[in-house]
Write a protein that holds these residues in place. Structure first.
Motif, PDB file in Angstrom:
ATOM      1  N   GLN A 161      56.185  36.942  76.235  1.00  0.00           N
ATOM      2  CA  GLN A 161      55.670  38.106  75.516  1.00  0.00           C
ATOM      3  C   GLN A 161      55.876  37.951  74.005  1.00  0.00           C
ATOM      4  OE1 GLN A 161      53.946  40.485  76.822  1.00  0.00           O
ATOM      5  NE2 GLN A 161      54.255  40.031  78.993  1.00  0.00           N
ATOM      6  N   ALA A 162      56.997  37.361  73.626  1.00  0.00           N
ATOM      7  CA  ALA A 162      57.253  37.123  72.201  1.00  0.00           C
ATOM      8  C   ALA A 162      56.242  36.132  71.639  1.00  0.00           C
ATOM      9  CB  ALA A 162      58.681  36.608  72.004  1.00  0.00           C
ATOM     10  N   TRP A 163      55.978  35.060  72.406  1.00  0.00           N
ATOM     11  CA  TRP A 163      55.023  34.047  71.964  1.00  0.00           C
ATOM     12  C   TRP A 163      53.620  34.641  71.823  1.00  0.00           C
ATOM     13  CZ3 TRP A 163      54.533  29.603  69.676  1.00  0.00           C
ATOM     14  CH2 TRP A 163      53.315  28.914  69.772  1.00  0.00           C
ATOM     15  N   VAL A 164      53.212  35.438  72.797  1.00  0.00           N
ATOM     16  CA  VAL A 164      51.883  36.050  72.750  1.00  0.00           C
ATOM     17  C   VAL A 164      51.768  36.961  71.529  1.00  0.00           C
ATOM     18  CG1 VAL A 164      50.325  37.671  73.904  1.00  0.00           C
ATOM     19  CG2 VAL A 164      51.481  35.873  75.232  1.00  0.00           C
ATOM     20  N   PHE A 165      52.795  37.761  71.292  1.00  0.00           N
ATOM     21  CA  PHE A 165      52.780  38.679  70.152  1.00  0.00           C
ATOM     22  C   PHE A 165      52.624  37.925  68.841  1.00  0.00           C
ATOM     23  CE2 PHE A 165      55.099  40.811  66.729  1.00  0.00           C
ATOM     24  CZ  PHE A 165      54.481  42.049  66.704  1.00  0.00           C
ATOM     25  N   LEU A 166      53.405  36.856  68.652  1.00  0.00           N
ATOM     26  CA  LEU A 166      53.346  36.097  67.403  1.00  0.00           C
ATOM     27  C   LEU A 166      52.013  35.364  67.257  1.00  0.00           C
ATOM     28  CD1 LEU A 166      56.969  34.609  67.322  1.00  0.00           C
ATOM     29  CD2 LEU A 166      56.073  36.503  65.951  1.00  0.00           C
TER      30      LEU A 166
END
Length: 625
Positions: free
Chosen positions: A205-210
């Motif tokens: 989720q962090a990767w997708v957000f960034l």
């Protein structure tokens, strides 16, 4: 620090670490998530972005704080001490045989240390204002009082510094434990109501957000980095508590509490987007808001106290390493040598903090100034750590380069995220840091030029002593101590004594105090005594950069080396050099004038070395640089 503390001492040290080390990072939930969703970041307030942003915060804490600092950098201790200057000294030792690289690392580490002072100005301002702004949540009618109340608290905080932190320090731990307990508990309450936020624990989720941010990535990262401010304190305070208590405090309480609170704020915003005006205080029901404002204010004061005390310690280290002129130091505890008060630093910080509060006016505005100094310090720490693990620890190049490249990439992203806030306030700590770097580098270079001038015009000591053996000078039945920077030269004070008073003392001690790039010098290595000729001795006293010099106490150790020094029959002769700037030599003329001004206003040698006031004779000399 003992490597195997008892269970009770480990518990006490862990409690102390929670109170002192984690006060700064512990107050980050007051303002971080709110800043992520400001219009300037381009992040829309919706469930997907809430999950993604919260995931980035949690995993940033995991990677930067847990992996980089808690697991790796806490191992890079300089005889138990940590911090920017301790790491700089360690890196410089690792490349001792490469003078150009060593000098470059010293300058890099010095710049990193000056950025700490920028943090020492911003942290009290943003922490206290972020806490007091909770009054607006209790009732909007109190909004006009936020600024004056914040200023009053900060002024009071700096005015009580002269009394020392021992009494306050005893309550630091329990208060911050209560703070973290409340953070965790209220976070769990809101997570239960909106369990969808638990998807943030998935790093994907962090990767997708960034990856979805595009050019807005840096703005989002510049806000998220606020959750990491205070991470450097883990390393800087290692000498006070030891690595193990700091690790236990982080993994056992601090990290879980922070993660739960950020998840709780995300859950609150998923159900009530209007809470974005102040998501931290909106976590609590109305009757608990004012008590939480009081607790938050106390936590903010504790966070501020930690960086203020750190600024005092950093100043003492810089003085002993030759980067700052002597300043008046007051020891506020007879039991703890590390508890000091530096009036000049205290009032300079107060002026800077009040200036920052009045200039920016709110915690949101201060958030623009916050972060860039911290992230640059993190970047410099990573660079210095590479030379420690590669050249000092002799680890394989592939491992050292791989680990450094990964953390440098993370640090570079954080720096870039804060750099775009340069015009919004990021210039403020950088200007402070660059100004201090200029001052410190000017002082260090000026001292080099001063010593070179003294050596050029000085007389060699040993031939001079041999000439005195022929007789002619009257001998006074006392002990004379001549403090010198270069023990191979005749002290100027000795020459003046002979020229004007035509007298020598029965016992003459050529005293040199050496400060080393290790934090502490063992007691059995404190003094080195050499007999030069009848009535003449050379005494070298050694201190580490975390120690406070006490020359009379050190001279008492000379008895074991065959030199008896009676404190009641000893006079201290000091040379006070008046620096004369000379165009065309050394530094640029304005820097020479700055060095001359610093030299004139430096605290006296007598007070710095704790010499008895009624036994000191100062003789002046003019030196061109």
């Amino acid at each position: 620090m003992s490597s195997t503390p008892t269970r009770s001492s480990l518990a006490a040290l862990t409690l102390g670490a929670i109170g002192v080390v984690y006060g700064d990072i512990g107050t980050s939930p007051l303002y971080t998530l709110k800043e992520v969703f400001l219009p300037a970041t381009g992040v829309a307030l919706n469930p997907a972005n809430l999950i993604g942003a919260t995931s980035v915060i949690v995993w940033a804490l995991m990677l930067v704080v847990t992996l980089k600092y808690v697991i790796l950098i806490l191992r890079a201790d300089n005889r138990g001490e940590g911090g920017a200057l301790a790491l700089t000294a360690l890196a410089a030792q690792a490349v001792q045989g490469r003078p150009a690289l060593r000098r470059g690392l010293l300058l890099l580490g010095l710049f990193g240390a000056t950025l700490f002072y920028g943090d020492s100005v911003i942290t009290p301002a943003i922490s206290v204002m972020g806490a007091i702004e909770g009054l607006e949540v209790a009732t909007p009618a109190l909004k006009p009082y936020v600024l004056p109340i914040s200023v009053a608290i900060l002024v009071a905080l700096f005015f009580v510094q002269r009394f020392g932190t021992a009494a306050v320090g005893r309550v630091f731990g329990p208060v911050i434990v209560l703070w973290f307990g409340v953070l965790a508990a209220i976070g769990v309450v809101h997570i239960v109501h909106e369990p969808r936020i638990l998807a943030a624990l998935n790093p994907w989720q962090a990767w997708v957000f960034l990856s979805e941010r595009g050019w807005h990535l840096f703005a989002a990262v510049g806000a998220i980095v606020l959750a990491l401010t205070g991470a450097e304190a883990l390393y800087a305070d290692m000498g006070h508590f030891g690595a193990r208590p700091i690790r236990l405090a982080w993994t056992g309480l601090v990290f879980p509490s922070l993660a739960l609170n950020y998840l709780g704020q995300g859950a609150l915003l998923m159900g009530d987007p209007s809470a974005l005006e102040n998501p931290f205080f909106r976590l609590f029901p109305a009757p608990l808001v004012l008590p939480m404002v009081a607790l938050a204010a106390l936590a903010a004061v504790i966070a501020s106290q930690a960086v203020i005390s750190g600024a005092y310690s950093m100043t003492r280290q810089a003085i002993l390493l030759g980067f700052l002129p002597r300043l008046t130091l007051h020891h506020t505890s007879a039991a703890e040598a590390g508890q000091i008060y530096v009036p000049a630093v205290n009032w300079a910080l107060l002026a800077g903090v009040i200036g920052a509060v009045l200039l920016f006016g709110s915690s949101s505005a201060l958030a623009g100034a916050y972060g860039i100094a911290v992230t640059l310090t993190m970047f410099i720490t990573t660079v210095l750590t590479y030379f420690v693990i590669r050249n000092g620890w002799r680890l394989p190049a592939a491992l050292a380069v791989g680990a450094t490249a990964f953390f440098l990439a993370v640090d570079a992203l954080l720096v870039a995220g804060c750099a775009i806030k340069f015009l919004d306030g990021g210039w403020f700590p950088l200007v402070l840091g660059l100004g201090l770097f200029l001052l410190m580098s000017t002082w260090a270079r000026g001292r080099e030029l001063l010593m070179a001038s003294l050596r050029q015009d000085g007389l060699a000591l040993e031939p001079f002593i041999e000439s005195l053996a022929l007789g002619g000078a009257h001998r006074a039945a006392r002990t004379a101590v001549y403090a010198v920077a270069d023990p191979s030269l005749v002290p100027q004070a000795l020459l003046h004594n002979l020229k004007h008073n035509q007298v020598l003392h029965e016992t003459n001690i050529i005293l040199n105090v050496a400060f080393h790039d290790s934090p502490v010098v063992p007691a059995d290595e404190r003094v080195a005594v050499t007999a030069l000729a009848p009535g003449f001795w050379r005494v070298q006293v050694h201190y580490g950069f975390m120690e406070s010099p006490d020359v009379p106490a050190a001279l008492a150790l000379c008895n074991a080396h065959g030199l008896a020094v009676s404190p009641f029959e000893t006079s201290y002769f000091l040379s006070r050099e008046t620096v004369v700037p000379t165009p065309g030599r050394g530094m640029t003329h304005w820097r020479e004038r700055l060095f001359a001004a610093l030299s004139r206003n430096a605290s006296g040698v007598a007070r710095f070395f704790r010499l008895p006031d009624n036994a000191v004779v100062e003789l002046g000399t003019r030196v061109q640089i």
